[in-house]
Write a protein that holds these residues in place. Sequence first.
Motif, PDB file in Angstrom:
ATOM      1  N   GLU A 149       0.858  -1.184   0.000  1.00 46.74           N
ATOM      2  CA  GLU A 149       0.000   0.000   0.000  1.00 46.74           C
ATOM      3  C   GLU A 149       0.898   1.239   0.000  1.00 46.74           C
ATOM      4  OE1 GLU A 149      -3.259   0.168  -0.097  1.00 46.74           O
ATOM      5  OE2 GLU A 149      -3.913  -1.875   0.384  1.00 46.74           O
ATOM      6  N   SER A 189      -1.052   8.418   4.387  1.00 50.99           N
ATOM      7  CA  SER A 189      -1.932   7.383   4.951  1.00 50.99           C
ATOM      8  C   SER A 189      -3.409   7.752   4.920  1.00 50.99           C
ATOM      9  CB  SER A 189      -1.526   7.081   6.400  1.00 50.99           C
ATOM     10  OG  SER A 189      -0.247   6.496   6.453  1.00 50.99           O
ATOM     11  N   SER A 239      -7.071   7.346   0.082  1.00 51.51           N
ATOM     12  CA  SER A 239      -7.465   6.045  -0.455  1.00 51.51           C
ATOM     13  C   SER A 239      -6.845   5.908  -1.841  1.00 51.51           C
ATOM     14  CB  SER A 239      -8.994   5.947  -0.543  1.00 51.51           C
ATOM     15  OG  SER A 239      -9.379   4.717  -1.109  1.00 51.51           O
ATOM     16  N   VAL A 274      -3.298  -0.045  -4.788  1.00 47.52           N
ATOM     17  CA  VAL A 274      -2.119  -0.786  -4.363  1.00 47.52           C
ATOM     18  C   VAL A 274      -1.031  -0.641  -5.426  1.00 47.52           C
ATOM     19  CG1 VAL A 274      -1.216  -3.092  -3.870  1.00 47.52           C
ATOM     20  CG2 VAL A 274      -3.464  -2.426  -3.015  1.00 47.52           C
TER      21      VAL A 274
END
Length: 342
Positions: A42, A51, A54, A57
Motif C-alpha cells: 500500500e 496514509s 485512499s 495498491v
Amino acid sequence: MAHRIIILGASGYTGAELVRLIALHPQMEIVALSADRKAGLEMRDVFPHLSHLSLPVLKKIDDIDLADADLVFCALPHATSQAVIHKLPDHVKVVDLSADFRINDPEVYSKWYGKPHDAPDLQKIAVYGLTEFYRAEISKARLVAGTGCNAATGQFALRPLISAGVIDLDQIIIDLKTGVSGAGRSAKENLLHAELSEGFHAYAVGGQHRHLAEFDQEFSALAGRPVTVQFTPHLMPANRGILATVYVQGAADAIYNALEAAYAGEPFVQLLPMGTHPSTRHIRGSNFCHIGVVEDRIPGRVIVLAALDNLTKGSSGQAVQNANLMLGCDETTALMMPPVFP
C-alpha cells in the motif's frame, strides 16, 4: 467526470509528490500506481504521510492496463521511460519526469547520457516542459518532457534576459545549490546523514552536469547562436529546494525590467522588489519560483537569484501544471497551495 491518471514510479520522491498534489485535484483520479521493488504494498506503507488517502495498491508496470488512462505521469529512471512510453496507446497523454525526452538532438542525448536514444520517433514529437515558455505547445502535446530541476531554475533567471538582449551572452555564471532529494530516493553512501550533514560541496565541476545539455539547447535557440554558460552545482544538507545565484553583465534596471515584463501575470513566478533576494525557505513545498535582482558593487555586473522547490516547481508541480494544460483544466488547479514555513 474526472480524468483517469496513472503514476509510474510512485515509490520515488517525485511519485509521492505527484500523489500529494493530485490528491487536491478535483478533475483528476489516480487509477493505478506502479513500483518495482515495492509492488504489492500500500502507498501508506511506503509513504506514511499519505496514509489518509485512499489509493490503489502499488503494482508492477506489466500488471497495469496502461490503456485505461487519460494521462500517465512517468516518474521512472532515465532510459527506462523510453521503452515504457513507446508501448503506450496513442490516445494516452504522457508527462515524462525523466531526462529521456528533454534533448531534441539524438546525438546530443547520446553524448550526455551515454547511450543511443531508443525511441527517436517520440523524441521528435516531445515538447519541452518549461510551462511558462512553451504553454501553447504543451496544451496541444501528446508527450511533454519535464525539465531538469536545476535547468528550470537557471532558465527562469536567464531566459527573459537572453530574449531581451540585455546581458553579455559570453559572461554567464550559474552557481547553484540544491537539496538532497534531487538525487532520488535510492540508497547512496554519499547521501547518508553522516556523510552529508554539516558539510557542503560542489559536484559535476567543470561542465560535467547533464543539465548543461538543456542550458545549451534552450539558451542557444533563444539567442540564435551558441551560448555556453559556466555552471557549478553544489549539494547542500537540506531536503528540498534550489537556489541559483547567476552572475551576468548588463544594466540592473534593464535586467529587472526584462524579468518584470516576462513574468507579469504569471501565477507561479514572482519577481521580488529590486535589491531583495529569495530563499529556499520561502518556496518550500510550493509551485512558486521567486526571483531577485541585486546590482553588484562592480559597475556593469548584476546578480540574479532564483529559488524554487526541486520536487514541486522543479519536477512534480511542473508536471501537474503541464498536465492541466494538456487535459484542458485550469493551469493552476491543485497548485496554489502556499509554501510551508517555517
